[in-house]
Write a protein that holds these residues in place. Structure first.
Motif: not given
Length: 96
Positions: A73-96
């Motif tokens: 989590y601290a490094a920003g490489i946990d499952a939620k960070a990966i999911e958020a990065a994938a959605h952001a890259l695909a163009g559909d922002q994930v709600a926090s």
């Protein structure tokens, strides 16, 4: 998902086929980004091959004492960070 368990050798044909299908990659590594998996993936698209859009997730600060889950989590490489990065890259922002 492509599991590149080793930086060398990278299967460039698999990466290029996946890039043609998806147009984007998220790479995740549990160490510093320089010279790591993200750079190896980018190298697969050298010499005129069309590179996909890439987001590289990696450790950017010296870790301290914590559980493995807290470290991810601290490094920003946990499952939620990966999911958020994938959605952001695909163009559909994930709600926090």
């Amino acid at each position: 998902m492509i599991d590149l368990y080793s930086v060398k050798p990278v299967d460039t044909q698999v990466l290029r086929a996946a890039a043609a299908d998806t147009g984007c990659f998220v790479t995740v590594e549990d160490h510093w980004p320089e010279g790591g998996l993200g750079d190896a993936v980018l190298a697969a698209f050298a010499n005129g091959h069309q590179a996909p859009r890439i987001t590289k997730l990696a450790v950017h600060t010296m870790p301290g004492s914590a559980s493995p889950a807290e470290q991810l989590y601290a490094a920003g490489i946990d499952a939620k960070a990966i999911e958020a990065a994938a959605h952001a890259l695909a163009g559909d922002q994930v709600a926090s």
